[in-house]
Each structure stands twice: as structure tokens, then as C-alpha cells.
Design a protein around this motif. Structure first.
Motif, PDB file in Angstrom:
ATOM      1  N   ASP A 127       0.818  -1.122   0.161  1.00  0.00           N
ATOM      2  CA  ASP A 127       0.079  -0.072   0.078  1.00  0.00           C
ATOM      3  C   ASP A 127       0.797   1.329  -0.094  1.00  0.00           C
ATOM      4  OD1 ASP A 127       1.009  -0.001   2.607  1.00  0.00           O
ATOM      5  OD2 ASP A 127      -1.002   0.009   3.641  1.00  0.00           O
ATOM      6  N   GLY A 128       2.394   1.059  -0.092  1.00  0.00           N
ATOM      7  CA  GLY A 128       3.021   2.302  -0.185  1.00  0.00           C
ATOM      8  C   GLY A 128       3.721   2.580   0.986  1.00  0.00           C
ATOM      9  N   ARG A 129       3.564   2.075   1.918  1.00  0.00           N
ATOM     10  CA  ARG A 129       4.111   2.521   3.228  1.00  0.00           C
ATOM     11  C   ARG A 129       5.666   1.974   3.365  1.00  0.00           C
ATOM     12  NH1 ARG A 129       1.398   0.174   7.954  1.00  0.00           N
ATOM     13  NH2 ARG A 129       1.149  -1.321   6.416  1.00  0.00           N
ATOM     14  N   ILE A 130       6.384   2.519   3.926  1.00  0.00           N
ATOM     15  CA  ILE A 130       7.671   2.190   4.341  1.00  0.00           C
ATOM     16  C   ILE A 130       8.072   2.284   5.794  1.00  0.00           C
ATOM     17  CG2 ILE A 130      10.144   2.409   3.918  1.00  0.00           C
ATOM     18  CD1 ILE A 130       9.479   4.092   1.485  1.00  0.00           C
ATOM     19  N   LEU A 131       8.394   0.742   6.270  1.00  0.00           N
ATOM     20  CA  LEU A 131       8.520   0.659   7.610  1.00  0.00           C
ATOM     21  C   LEU A 131       9.938   0.568   8.065  1.00  0.00           C
ATOM     22  CD1 LEU A 131       5.784  -1.745   8.369  1.00  0.00           C
ATOM     23  CD2 LEU A 131       5.607   0.540   8.231  1.00  0.00           C
ATOM     24  N   TYR A 132      10.529   1.514   9.129  1.00  0.00           N
ATOM     25  CA  TYR A 132      11.704   1.293   9.162  1.00  0.00           C
ATOM     26  C   TYR A 132      12.222   0.861  10.702  1.00  0.00           C
ATOM     27  CZ  TYR A 132      12.159   4.679   5.278  1.00  0.00           C
ATOM     28  OH  TYR A 132      12.194   5.439   4.090  1.00  0.00           O
ATOM     29  N   LEU A 133      13.482   0.030  10.642  1.00  0.00           N
ATOM     30  CA  LEU A 133      14.156  -0.433  11.804  1.00  0.00           C
ATOM     31  C   LEU A 133      15.407  -0.004  11.624  1.00  0.00           C
ATOM     32  CD1 LEU A 133      14.769  -1.863  14.607  1.00  0.00           C
ATOM     33  CD2 LEU A 133      14.938  -3.881  13.460  1.00  0.00           C
ATOM     34  N   ASN A 134      15.910   1.329  12.067  1.00  0.00           N
ATOM     35  CA  ASN A 134      17.099   1.908  12.172  1.00  0.00           C
ATOM     36  C   ASN A 134      18.284   1.336  12.771  1.00  0.00           C
ATOM     37  OD1 ASN A 134      15.807   4.014  10.116  1.00  0.00           O
ATOM     38  ND2 ASN A 134      15.004   4.801  11.527  1.00  0.00           N
ATOM     39  N   ASP A 135      17.961   0.840  13.892  1.00  0.00           N
ATOM     40  CA  ASP A 135      19.177   0.416  14.752  1.00  0.00           C
ATOM     41  C   ASP A 135      18.696  -0.594  15.701  1.00  0.00           C
ATOM     42  OD1 ASP A 135      21.284   0.205  16.413  1.00  0.00           O
ATOM     43  OD2 ASP A 135      21.155   2.000  17.570  1.00  0.00           O
ATOM     44  N   ARG A 136      18.838  -1.842  15.135  1.00  0.00           N
ATOM     45  CA  ARG A 136      18.520  -2.968  15.761  1.00  0.00           C
ATOM     46  C   ARG A 136      19.205  -3.339  17.044  1.00  0.00           C
ATOM     47  NH1 ARG A 136      19.203  -9.315  13.632  1.00  0.00           N
ATOM     48  NH2 ARG A 136      17.720 -10.114  14.772  1.00  0.00           N
ATOM     49  N   SER A 137      20.146  -2.926  17.209  1.00  0.00           N
ATOM     50  CA  SER A 137      21.267  -3.254  18.333  1.00  0.00           C
ATOM     51  C   SER A 137      20.614  -2.359  19.671  1.00  0.00           C
ATOM     52  CB  SER A 137      22.753  -2.613  18.298  1.00  0.00           C
ATOM     53  OG  SER A 137      22.418  -1.116  18.189  1.00  0.00           O
ATOM     54  N   LYS A 138      19.746  -1.627  19.363  1.00  0.00           N
ATOM     55  CA  LYS A 138      18.854  -1.109  20.624  1.00  0.00           C
ATOM     56  C   LYS A 138      18.037  -2.109  21.180  1.00  0.00           C
ATOM     57  CE  LYS A 138      17.295   2.568  18.940  1.00  0.00           C
ATOM     58  NZ  LYS A 138      16.574   4.012  18.735  1.00  0.00           N
ATOM     59  N   TYR A 139      17.753  -3.300  20.607  1.00  0.00           N
ATOM     60  CA  TYR A 139      16.565  -4.201  21.027  1.00  0.00           C
ATOM     61  C   TYR A 139      17.252  -5.489  21.315  1.00  0.00           C
ATOM     62  CZ  TYR A 139      14.034  -0.403  19.180  1.00  0.00           C
ATOM     63  OH  TYR A 139      13.727   1.130  18.975  1.00  0.00           O
ATOM     64  N   HIS A 140      18.687  -5.495  21.510  1.00  0.00           N
ATOM     65  CA  HIS A 140      18.989  -6.674  21.844  1.00  0.00           C
ATOM     66  C   HIS A 140      18.694  -7.171  23.203  1.00  0.00           C
ATOM     67  CE1 HIS A 140      22.291  -9.785  22.522  1.00  0.00           C
ATOM     68  NE2 HIS A 140      22.513  -9.501  23.630  1.00  0.00           N
ATOM     69  N   GLY A 141      18.221  -8.306  23.467  1.00  0.00           N
ATOM     70  CA  GLY A 141      17.535  -8.748  24.368  1.00  0.00           C
ATOM     71  C   GLY A 141      15.975  -8.904  24.323  1.00  0.00           C
ATOM     72  N   ASN A 166       1.850   9.398   1.222  1.00  0.00           N
ATOM     73  CA  ASN A 166       2.003  10.778   0.910  1.00  0.00           C
ATOM     74  C   ASN A 166       3.288  11.526   1.212  1.00  0.00           C
ATOM     75  OD1 ASN A 166       1.975  10.954   3.698  1.00  0.00           O
ATOM     76  ND2 ASN A 166      -0.029  11.971   3.565  1.00  0.00           N
ATOM     77  N   GLY A 167       4.134  10.740   1.792  1.00  0.00           N
ATOM     78  CA  GLY A 167       5.643  11.111   2.217  1.00  0.00           C
ATOM     79  C   GLY A 167       5.715  11.560   3.560  1.00  0.00           C
TER      80      GLY A 167
END
Length: 200
Positions: A127-141, A166-167
Motif C-alpha cells: 500500500d506504499g508505506r515504508i517501515l523502518y528499523l534503524n538501529d536493531r542493536s537497541k533491541y538486543h535482549g 504521501n511522504g
């Protein structure tokens, strides 16, 4: 094979079948989707032969010791094969010019099962959305360290930012909670158009 036929077999054969299949499941976890019955049977037999040898060597100490040793030997060999043996074998085949086939028939299976670390992910949806996980290291554990790549092409991930069609960009807050855990988003394979991954 019916249950009655299985339990009519000798203990050593029962153990070999069970330990062999468990070894196969362990050694090829995540890679079995492309295997047919022949692959499953003959790879299981390879680990079953190890279990049988271990069983026979320890049988004089009693059935319980033989049973446990057979399963342990099969699992250890399966783990060693998965961690080092398979990679070493494929490297040898490549270097000697025999072949470069790694037995993985889909790119996604290779990505999902890599032992390389994933640092960032962006998922483009239908549907045109973009989902970002920018820093996976923050979620260790956290569960799956914030990212799980499903064998069916689906993705479960922490979404830190979302770009709308829509940006407009939205930053997610409250992702991690001390009492409730980490918020993950499930994206079915049917809703994914593209996945960008940074790996080390």
C-alpha cells in the motif's frame, strides 16, 4: 510405518530412527522447506548411523545409557554440521570447482538463515508505506532482538519510523516498556513488496 510396527522394532532401530530424524531437523532447521521425502530420509539415515554406532558402543552399560548417548551423539554431530561442517563442505566444493550449489533454493531462505548480523531493515508494503528499523542493536535482549524473518516471507520487526504513501514520516515512541515488553509489528508476506537489509 504404523505405531504398532515401530514399537515392534528393536530398541536400537527405534533409537536410530528417532535420533536420526532429530539430527536432520536440527542440522537443517530453516532449510527443509525445499527438501522432498528422499532428502529427509537419506539425511536422517546419515544421523541415524551415528546414533546406531553410539548405541552399540554404550549398550553394555544398559539401555538407558545407550539411548541417551545415541541421541546426544546425533544432536552433537547435527550441531557441528550446521555450525561448521556444512559451510566447510560447501567451501571445499567451491574451491575445488566441483559446484557452487548450497542447496538453498530461495533467496529468502538464505537471508533468513544467515549467521550474519542484521543492523537495519526497511520494509516497503504493497500500500506504499515504508517501515523502518534503524538501529536493531537497541533491541538486543528483546524478542528475536527486534527482528524475525519468517520462512514464508513474512517479517516481524520493531518499527521505529513509518513513511506514509504521501511522504509524511512518523516516528514511533514507546516501543520498549519495562513492564509490557517491546512492541513488534507483523507484516504478512502478501503485503510486502520489497525488503532492504543491512548486514555485517
Amino acid at each position: 510405518m504404523l505405531a504398532s510396527e515401530f514399537f515392534a522394532l528393536s530398541l536400537s532401530v527405534q533409537v536410530a530412527i528417532g535420533a536420526g530424524y532429530l539430527g536432520y531437523v536440527t542440522a537443517y532447521a530453516g532449510f527443509r522447506r525445499d527438501h522432498d521425502a528422499t532428502d529427509a530420509v537419506f539425511i536422517s539415515l546419515a544421523f541415524a548411523s551415528i546414533a546406531t554406532l553410539a548405541f552399540l558402543l554404550v549398550e553394555k552399560f544398559g539401555p538407558v545409557a545407550a539411548f541417551l548417548t545415541a541421541f546426544l551423539a546425533s544432536l552433537i554431530c547435527a550441531g557441528v554440521w550446521r555450525r561448521w561442517g556444512r559451510r566447510c563442505w560447501l567451501w571445499c566444493m567451491d574451491k575445488t570447482g566441483v559446484h557452487r550449489d548450497d542447496g538453498v533454493h530461495t533467496t529468502w531462505s538464505g537471508i533468513a538463515q544467515t549467521d550474519r548480523r542484521v543492523g537495519q531493515v526497511s520494509v516497503h508494503t504493497e500500500d506504499g508505506r515504508i517501515l523502518y528499523l534503524n538501529d536493531r542493536s537497541k533491541y538486543h535482549g528483546a524478542a528475536w532482538d527486534g527482528l524475525y524473518l519468517g520462512g514464508d516471507g513474512s517479517v516481524v520487526m520493531v518499527v521505529e519510523e513509518e513513511e506514509l504513501p504521501n511522504g509524511t514520516e512518523e516516528t514511533r515512541s514507546g516501543i520498549s516498556d519495562e513492564h509490557w515488553g517491546t512492541r513488534l509489528t507483523y507484516i504478512p508476506a502478501s503485503q510486502i513488496r520489497r525488503v532492504n537489509i543491512r548486514m555485517k
